[in-house]
Scaffold this active site. Structure first.
Site, PDB file in Angstrom:
ATOM      1  CB  CYS A   1      -0.907  -0.047   1.105  1.00  0.00           C
ATOM      2  SG  CYS A   1      -0.154  -0.362   2.909  1.00  0.00           S
TER       3      CYS A   1
HETATM    4  N1  LIG Z   1      -3.872  -4.263   5.417  1.00  0.00           N
HETATM    5  C1  LIG Z   1      -3.538  -3.517   4.496  1.00  0.00           C
HETATM    6  O1  LIG Z   1      -3.653  -2.412   4.432  1.00  0.00           O
HETATM    7  C2  LIG Z   1      -2.581  -4.112   3.322  1.00  0.00           C
HETATM    8  C3  LIG Z   1      -2.339  -5.418   3.392  1.00  0.00           C
HETATM    9  N2  LIG Z   1      -1.472  -5.846   2.359  1.00  0.00           N
HETATM   10  C4  LIG Z   1      -1.084  -7.343   2.572  1.00  0.00           C
HETATM   11  O2  LIG Z   1      -2.402  -8.131   2.510  1.00  0.00           O
HETATM   12  C5  LIG Z   1      -2.043  -9.512   3.064  1.00  0.00           C
HETATM   13  C6  LIG Z   1      -3.412  -9.642   4.190  1.00  0.00           C
HETATM   14  O3  LIG Z   1      -3.299  -8.376   4.794  1.00  0.00           O
HETATM   15  P1  LIG Z   1      -4.497  -7.988   5.902  1.00  0.00           P
HETATM   16  O4  LIG Z   1      -5.957  -8.506   5.413  1.00  0.00           O
HETATM   17  O5  LIG Z   1      -4.404  -6.806   6.655  1.00  0.00           O
HETATM   18  O6  LIG Z   1      -4.113  -9.212   7.084  1.00  0.00           O
HETATM   19  P2  LIG Z   1      -4.985  -9.872   8.297  1.00  0.00           P
HETATM   20  O7  LIG Z   1      -4.203 -10.128   9.379  1.00  0.00           O
HETATM   21  O8  LIG Z   1      -6.155  -8.948   8.476  1.00  0.00           O
HETATM   22  O9  LIG Z   1      -5.548 -11.172   7.425  1.00  0.00           O
HETATM   23  C7  LIG Z   1      -4.783 -12.254   7.432  1.00  0.00           C
HETATM   24  C8  LIG Z   1      -5.734 -13.499   6.928  1.00  0.00           C
HETATM   25  O10 LIG Z   1      -4.674 -14.395   6.723  1.00  0.00           O
HETATM   26  C9  LIG Z   1      -5.381 -15.669   7.765  1.00  0.00           C
HETATM   27  N3  LIG Z   1      -4.430 -16.145   8.392  1.00  0.00           N
HETATM   28  C10 LIG Z   1      -3.552 -15.609   9.309  1.00  0.00           C
HETATM   29  N4  LIG Z   1      -2.456 -16.360   9.664  1.00  0.00           N
HETATM   30  C11 LIG Z   1      -2.496 -17.602   8.886  1.00  0.00           C
HETATM   31  C12 LIG Z   1      -1.787 -18.702   8.944  1.00  0.00           C
HETATM   32  N5  LIG Z   1      -0.608 -18.926   9.591  1.00  0.00           N
HETATM   33  N6  LIG Z   1      -2.011 -19.443   7.809  1.00  0.00           N
HETATM   34  C13 LIG Z   1      -3.357 -19.369   7.174  1.00  0.00           C
HETATM   35  N7  LIG Z   1      -3.842 -18.310   7.217  1.00  0.00           N
HETATM   36  C14 LIG Z   1      -3.570 -17.334   8.051  1.00  0.00           C
HETATM   37  C15 LIG Z   1      -6.514 -15.090   8.660  1.00  0.00           C
HETATM   38  O11 LIG Z   1      -7.372 -15.881   8.792  1.00  0.00           O
HETATM   39  P3  LIG Z   1      -7.635 -16.979   9.591  1.00  0.00           P
HETATM   40  O12 LIG Z   1      -6.718 -16.716  10.830  1.00  0.00           O
HETATM   41  O13 LIG Z   1      -9.144 -17.090   9.945  1.00  0.00           O
HETATM   42  O14 LIG Z   1      -7.149 -18.420   8.829  1.00  0.00           O
HETATM   43  C16 LIG Z   1      -6.830 -13.934   7.841  1.00  0.00           C
HETATM   44  O15 LIG Z   1      -7.835 -13.934   6.742  1.00  0.00           O
HETATM   45  C17 LIG Z   1      -0.683  -9.260   3.690  1.00  0.00           C
HETATM   46  O16 LIG Z   1       0.298  -9.928   3.359  1.00  0.00           O
HETATM   47  C18 LIG Z   1      -0.501  -7.753   4.040  1.00  0.00           C
HETATM   48  O17 LIG Z   1       0.896  -7.633   4.014  1.00  0.00           O
HETATM   49  C19 LIG Z   1      -0.951  -5.129   1.370  1.00  0.00           C
HETATM   50  C20 LIG Z   1      -1.545  -3.911   1.338  1.00  0.00           C
HETATM   51  C21 LIG Z   1      -2.300  -3.138   2.257  1.00  0.00           C
HETATM   52  C1  LIG Z   2       0.203   0.025   9.305  1.00  0.00           C
HETATM   53  C2  LIG Z   2       1.312  -0.909   8.883  1.00  0.00           C
HETATM   54  O1  LIG Z   2       1.519  -1.832   9.885  1.00  0.00           O
HETATM   55  N1  LIG Z   2       1.253  -1.167   7.578  1.00  0.00           N
HETATM   56  C3  LIG Z   2       2.044  -2.177   7.040  1.00  0.00           C
HETATM   57  C4  LIG Z   2       1.737  -2.123   5.677  1.00  0.00           C
HETATM   58  C5  LIG Z   2       0.729  -3.218   5.033  1.00  0.00           C
HETATM   59  C6  LIG Z   2       1.084  -3.699   3.701  1.00  0.00           C
HETATM   60  O2  LIG Z   2       1.014  -3.007   2.794  1.00  0.00           O
HETATM   61  O3  LIG Z   2       1.725  -4.800   3.869  1.00  0.00           O
HETATM   62  P1  LIG Z   2       2.742  -5.331   2.937  1.00  0.00           P
HETATM   63  O4  LIG Z   2       4.077  -5.631   3.447  1.00  0.00           O
HETATM   64  O5  LIG Z   2       1.802  -6.582   2.447  1.00  0.00           O
HETATM   65  O6  LIG Z   2       2.843  -4.277   1.388  1.00  0.00           O
HETATM   66  C7  LIG Z   2       3.512  -2.209   7.286  1.00  0.00           C
HETATM   67  O7  LIG Z   2       4.005  -1.220   7.439  1.00  0.00           O
HETATM   68  O8  LIG Z   2       4.127  -3.314   7.423  1.00  0.00           O
END
Ligand SMILES: NC(=O)C1=CN([C@@H]2O[C@H](COP(=O)(O)OP(=O)(O)OC[C@H]3O[C@@H](n4cnc5c(N)ncnc54)[C@H](OP(=O)(O)O)[C@@H]3O)[C@@H](O)[C@H]2O)C=CC1
Ligand SMILES: CC(=O)N[C@@H](CCC(=O)OP(=O)(O)O)C(=O)O
EC number: 1.2.1.38
Length: 318
Positions: free
Chosen positions: A138
């Site tokens: 992001c």
């Molecule tokens: N949040 C953000 O703004 C952004 C996030 N990302 C990336 O997107 C991905 C998801 O982020 P986000 O939705 O915030 O993460 P969350 O922590 O909110 O969700 C993680 C998901 O993965 C599952 N999970 C967690 N641990 C495990 C495991 N060991 N094995 C299998 N499933 C698992 C969880 O469900 P359950 O435990 O029920 O299985 C849940 O559905 C990450 O890689 C993050 O870096 C990228 C850009 C922006």
């Molecule tokens: C507030 C906060 O913790 N933000 C996350 C960024 C989330 C994200 O974009 O994760 P990816 O590493 O998958 O890109 C961080 O700094 O790691």
């Protein structure tokens, strides 16, 4: 009467998280895709609609391992798991169903030359029908949008001050997503060597010095980028460069006024602007804002999936 066109089967692994939740909402409304697998360990067996009102009735979370998901005859699979967990899923699809279009939201394959790195507005011309797509971070998306139009004019390292809503830290409890600790606070972290710093430096081929912070709001992030320039510019030239790069993009807007996070939160758009030049014309400050869960993750993933399926890029987004 003609039968309606068959929809493609899409699976979502990591569907309980913040990004997974946004994807369920977007995919439920997508005209060419059918949510066929929705994975969560914690919610295994529960009806998705209980948590996501937009989801189709009768769809349940499931908790299958990589090989069993790869046997689900999916046309598209999306990994929305925490960093470091993608490899066994990729291996399973490589083995069982290699032609599935696989998109990973984590940082695991962003440096892998065999994958297409999908920041559509900057990289779509490099898409060469790869079946493996890595979605940018992001912050990395916002920084690249701020820097790209000036890349050839940089005189040194770009400093980026980033502020994110706490949904950026995912759902696993930590100080970075604890609304009580964040109240009335701005929390600096990862001040050198953040993974997004390396991601942007690698993509833009320039030095990036990134200083992220988490704020008490839930969603939306802002980057203030300081760009040292190799020669003097005036504002008209700067505006023309950004308009030339982004003026025809449906999901990007260039603004003279300083962009506010609140203007893009809940939308799939990024705003870039607030151009401010030092008196000598050799230091430019640019602000870039987007919703970390949408343009920073889920809706950008859908842009990439649409590209991979040969659909118009904004299908199901605008
Ligand atoms: N949040 C953000 O703004 C952004 C996030 N990302 C990336 O997107 C991905 C998801 O982020 P986000 O939705 O915030 O993460 P969350 O922590 O909110 O969700 C993680 C998901 O993965 C599952 N999970 C967690 N641990 C495990 C495991 N060991 N094995 C299998 N499933 C698992 C969880 O469900 P359950 O435990 O029920 O299985 C849940 O559905 C990450 O890689 C993050 O870096 C990228 C850009 C922006
Ligand atoms: C507030 C906060 O913790 N933000 C996350 C960024 C989330 C994200 O974009 O994760 P990816 O590493 O998958 O890109 C961080 O700094 O790691």
């Amino acid at each position: 009467m003609n039968a309606p066109p068959k929809r493609l089967r899409i699976g979502l692994i990591g569907a309980r998280g913040y990004v997974g939740s946004e994807l369920i909402r977007l995919l439920a409304a997508h005209p060419a895709l059918e949510l066929a697998y929705v994975g969560s360990r914690e919610r295994d067996g529960l009806e998705v609609q209980r948590f996501e009102p937009a989801a189709p009735a009768g769809l349940h979370y499931r908790n299958l391992g990589p090989l069993d998901v790869a046997r689900e005859a999916l046309d598209v699979a999306v990994l929305a798991l925490p960093n470091g967990l993608a490899a066994p899923w990729i291996e399973a699809f490589d083995r069982i169903r290699p032609d599935t279009l696989l998109l990973d939201l984590s940082a695991d394959y962003r440096f892998d030359a065999g994958w297409y790195y999908g920041l559509p507005e900057l990289t779509r011309s490099a898409y060469a029908l790869q079946r493996r797509i890595s979605n940018p971070g992001c912050y990395a998306t916002a920084m690249q949008l701020a820097v790209a139009p000036m890349r050839d004019a940089l005189a040194g390292a770009v400093q980026c001050f980033g502020v994110s809503g706490y949904s950026g830290a995912g759902t696993t409890p930590s100080d970075k997503n604890d609304p009580v600790k964040l109240k009335d606070n701005l929390m600096p972290y990862g001040l050198v060597g953040h993974i997004h710093e390396r991601e942007v430096a690698a993509r833009m081929a320039c030095d990036i010095q990134f200083m992220p912070h988490v704020a008490p709001h839930f969603r939306g992030l802002s980057i203030t980028a300081n760009l040292p320039l190799a020669r003097a510019f005036d504002l008209d030239e700067i505006r023309a460069r950004y308009a030339g790069c982004y003026g025809n993009e449906p999901l990007l807007e260039v603004s003279d006024a300083v962009p506010w996070t609140s203007a893009v939160a809940g939308t799939p758009k990024a705003l870039v602007g607030g151009f401010t030049l030092a008196a000598d014309g050799r230091r430019l400050v640019v602000i870039s804002v987007l919703d970390n869960l949408l343009k920073g993750a889920a809706s950008q993933a859908l842009q990439n999936i649409n590209l991979g399926l040969g659909l118009p890029e904004t299908t199901g987004i605008l």
